[in-house]
Design a protein around this motif. Structure first.
Motif, PDB file in Angstrom:
ATOM      1  N   ARG A  38      67.426  51.569  60.163  1.00 19.11           N
ATOM      2  CA  ARG A  38      66.207  50.943  60.086  1.00 19.11           C
ATOM      3  C   ARG A  38      67.252  49.702  59.245  1.00 19.11           C
ATOM      4  O   ARG A  38      67.516  49.858  58.727  1.00 19.11           O
ATOM      5  CB  ARG A  38      65.438  51.612  59.171  1.00 19.11           C
ATOM      6  N   ALA A  39      67.454  48.199  60.109  1.00 16.18           N
ATOM      7  CA  ALA A  39      67.552  46.812  59.910  1.00 16.18           C
ATOM      8  C   ALA A  39      66.223  46.053  59.349  1.00 16.18           C
ATOM      9  O   ALA A  39      65.318  46.048  60.383  1.00 16.18           O
ATOM     10  CB  ALA A  39      68.341  46.461  60.790  1.00 16.18           C
ATOM     11  N   MET A  40      66.977  45.432  58.617  1.00 21.65           N
ATOM     12  CA  MET A  40      66.158  44.401  58.175  1.00 21.65           C
ATOM     13  C   MET A  40      66.422  42.912  58.541  1.00 21.65           C
ATOM     14  O   MET A  40      67.441  42.859  57.135  1.00 21.65           O
ATOM     15  CB  MET A  40      64.809  44.926  56.689  1.00 21.65           C
ATOM     16  N   LEU A  41      66.174  41.906  58.734  1.00 26.00           N
ATOM     17  CA  LEU A  41      67.150  40.888  58.849  1.00 26.00           C
ATOM     18  C   LEU A  41      65.733  39.760  58.728  1.00 26.00           C
ATOM     19  O   LEU A  41      65.350  39.333  59.163  1.00 26.00           O
ATOM     20  CB  LEU A  41      67.601  40.758  60.817  1.00 26.00           C
ATOM     21  N   THR A  42      67.205  39.263  57.491  1.00 27.38           N
ATOM     22  CA  THR A  42      65.809  37.645  57.373  1.00 27.38           C
ATOM     23  C   THR A  42      66.404  36.915  57.902  1.00 27.38           C
ATOM     24  O   THR A  42      67.602  35.911  57.973  1.00 27.38           O
ATOM     25  CB  THR A  42      65.952  37.458  55.671  1.00 27.38           C
TER      26      THR A  42
END
Length: 280
Positions: A38-42
């Motif tokens: 799971r990747a969370m890119l800002t």
């Protein structure tokens, strides 16, 4: 490593990406057959990016599960996944968080590029363009961002969980699993990202920087080869001291790890804070 079908890229054609990545957070759930990332890119649009400009991310051999923006799941018409990437058709015209979840199969990754498992050890190789085989990303060397990575796995299969940066948290989970959180606060390109998980032997020491900071040093290897790492540890300490004398530069993290494995398709890779070597 360029494929025969790839086109030459000329410096005169260089252009910044329409969006900048300000922060990367990964949650990597490692398992023998299928690992879930799971990747969370800002992200933030650059000043000259027109509203509605599509966000085009690189990706290869990823099984996409979910896409969300600022916590809201996206409809199938809001994005398009192809064998080479993910396109968000109309991203917000402001800072936003893109969350994706993908599945990968490290056991079947015989290219040893991206995230793979060989001889029981999970390992990464991201140079030059392997990070796109881990998650969707702007996988080019001029895109820099700080990374925070949470790794979890079965403790019996992978008692060692390593990534770039400083170890900020670790602990036990139900069903015999455990986790480790690594954080590198300094921006780096994705090709310097690294993860290693497995059952490895190790030796440990420390280095004192010119300003008096203590840096923990570790070298990980196949069980039974620990004595062969002693010279490498001595070489590492002398190299760090030479860098300080020659260039006046101190190592900027609290931990420096090296992993020596037999199945690695490069001689070595200078990942930030987690070097990986072929032990041959």
């Amino acid at each position: 490593m360029r494929g025969e079908n790839e086109e030459t890229v000329f410096l005169k054609d260089y252009a910044e990406t329409p969006y900048a990545i300000e922060k990367v957070e990964l949650d990597v759930r490692i398992a023998p057959d299928t690992s879930v990332i799971r990747a969370m890119l800002t992200l933030v649009p650059r000043a000259n990016t027109a509203p509605g400009t599509p966000l085009v991310l690189d990706g290869e051999e990823l099984m996409l599960r979910t896409v969300a923006i600022d916590g809201l799941p996206q409809s199938l018409t809001a994005y398009e996944a192809t064998p080479t990437g993910l396109t968000i058709h109309q991203p917000p015209n402001k800072r936003f968080v893109l969350e994706t979840e993908v599945a990968v199969e490290p056991e079947k990754n015989i290219r040893l590029m991206g995230f793979y498992r060989s001889s029981g050890t999970w390992c990464t190789q991201c140079e030059p363009e392997g990070f796109r085989r881990i998650t969707y990303y702007l996988d080019r060397p001029d895109v820099l961002a700080p990374f925070k990575v949470r790794m979890s796995a079965d403790q019996a299969l992978a008692p060692i969980l390593l990534s770039n940066g400083n170890l900020v948290e670790q602990g036990s989970l139900p069903d015999g699993k455990h986790f480790a959180v690594w954080e590198d606060p300094f921006p780096k390109p994705a090709y310097l990202f690294a993860m290693v998980a497995g059952d490895l032997g190790s030796i440990h020491d420390e280095f004192t920087t010119a300003s008096g900071r203590k840096v923990a040093l570790g070298i990980y290897c196949t069980h039974g080869k620990e004595s062969e790492c002693l010279y490498a540890m001595d070489s590492l300490k002398r190299s760090m001291a030479w860098d300080e004398r020659r260039f006046g530069r101190e190592y900027d993290l609290d931990i420096f790890n090296i992993v020596a494995v037999s199945d690695f398709n490069f001689g070595a890779m200078e990942n930030k804070g987690l070097n990986i070597f072929n032990d041959k």
